[in-house]
Write an enzyme that holds these catalytic residues in place. Structure first.
Site, PDB file in Angstrom:
ATOM      1  N   HIS A 167     -15.010  60.789 103.832  1.00 19.84           N
ATOM      2  CA  HIS A 167     -15.469  62.191 104.387  1.00 19.84           C
ATOM      3  C   HIS A 167     -15.787  62.906 103.143  1.00 19.84           C
ATOM      4  O   HIS A 167     -14.950  63.240 102.375  1.00 19.84           O
ATOM      5  CB  HIS A 167     -14.191  62.766 105.384  1.00 19.84           C
ATOM      6  N   HIS A 179     -20.814  71.526 102.307  1.00  8.98           N
ATOM      7  CA  HIS A 179     -20.372  71.963 103.725  1.00  8.98           C
ATOM      8  C   HIS A 179     -20.274  73.264 104.098  1.00  8.98           C
ATOM      9  O   HIS A 179     -20.891  73.481 105.277  1.00  8.98           O
ATOM     10  CB  HIS A 179     -18.779  71.294 103.690  1.00  8.98           C
TER      11      HIS A 179
END
Length: 291
Positions: free
Chosen positions: A40, A82
């Site tokens: 991730h 992100h």
């Protein structure tokens, strides 16, 4: 990805005619491994997320699949980060003190390239940068890795789906071999994933969220995967996903996130998930190998 369930949007998409990019005829195929372990934002428990150091760490640990997040700068460059704000993972407040609220979309690629994206995580990573998508793809290719690419906050960046596909094409990632087994494009936005599917029907796609079981057939028209938070799924839900066929005539899949403990890894494996997205891929791999 953000650790929350997404609100599904099924509004009409692409009112204008869609120009489909050139595409090979081969369909994406599911992976054959028992449970894929996906790093991730790279191995982000051990290196600053979404940096080249994070995907290199995943490579060092022996993981082929990595996940990232893509957004767009003021001057149209795609970058891997992100948050829609630069504050959490860079020193933007020090470098550009008068530019609050420090949104990615308000800075040029050259300005973002000046920022330190590693010191917040550890002094050892001081000087790490926010990579452009092109830089990131070059490193993934060099490492012989595979990619789950998340289109982040697409409502902020109209047209980002086409632009992302253009970069992937320029970097050689839309040829048959990559599309067949090395690439998934996902988003919390149903409209964004429908756009990707309309532009390139051969690409494997994933919707991030946990739609009601009754709505799953609608998602299966344009998404090959329903990628849900591990806190929102059950054996029954995973079974319902697998009972449907996705747009490529293969069983619908699920990769669940963000799983960082051995107990959670074993629990979701028991549900029969196809993939586990984790900040700690080594922890998950060890847990799954115990069985």
């Amino acid at each position: 990805m953000h650790a929350r369930a997404a609100a599904a949007t099924t509004t009409a998409l692409l009112g204008a005619a869609v120009v489909v990019l050139p595409a090979p005829t081969a369909h994406a195929a599911p992976d054959t491994d028992r449970t894929q372990v996906i790093a991730h934002r790279g191995a982000s428990a051990y290196a600053p997320e979404n940096t080249l150091a994070a995907i290199d760490k995943a490579d060092d640990l022996g993981f082929r699949w990595v996940e990232n997040d893509v957004q767009r700068t003021k001057d149209g460059e795609l970058v891997v980060i992100h948050d829609d704000s630069l504050t959490r993972t860079t020193d933007v407040e020090e470098v550009f003190p008068g530019r609050a609220p420090w949104k990615v979309k308000d800075f040029t690629a050259a300005e973002i390239a000046r920022l330190d994206a590693g010191s917040w995580f550890s002094p050892r990573f001081a000087g790490a940068r926010v990579p452009t998508l092109t830089q990131y793809m070059n490193r993934v290719s060099r490492n012989h890795q595979k990619l789950v690419l998340e289109i982040k906050n697409p409502a902020l960046y109209p047209g980002i789906e086409r632009e992302t596909l253009k970069v992937l094409s320029n970097e050689g990632w839309l040829g048959p071999a990559h599309v067949r087994s090395k690439l998934v494009v996902q988003s919390f936005s149903a409209d964004s994933i429908r756009a990707v599917h309309a532009l390139r029907p051969d690409i494997k796609t994933g919707f991030l969220g946990t739609p009601p079981v009754a709505e799953l057939p609608a998602y299966a028209q344009f998404a090959d995967q329903i990628n849900s938070s591990h806190t929102t799924i059950s054996l029954g839900y995973v079974t319902a996903i697998h009972a449907l066929e996705g747009p490529h005539g293969k069983p619908l899949e699920i990769s669940t996130w963000t799983v960082d403990t051995a107990a959670d890894a074993r629990r979701v494996e028991g549900f029969g998930v196809d993939g586990v997205i984790t900040n700690k891929p080594d922890v998950v791999r060890e847990a799954l190998n115990e069985r």
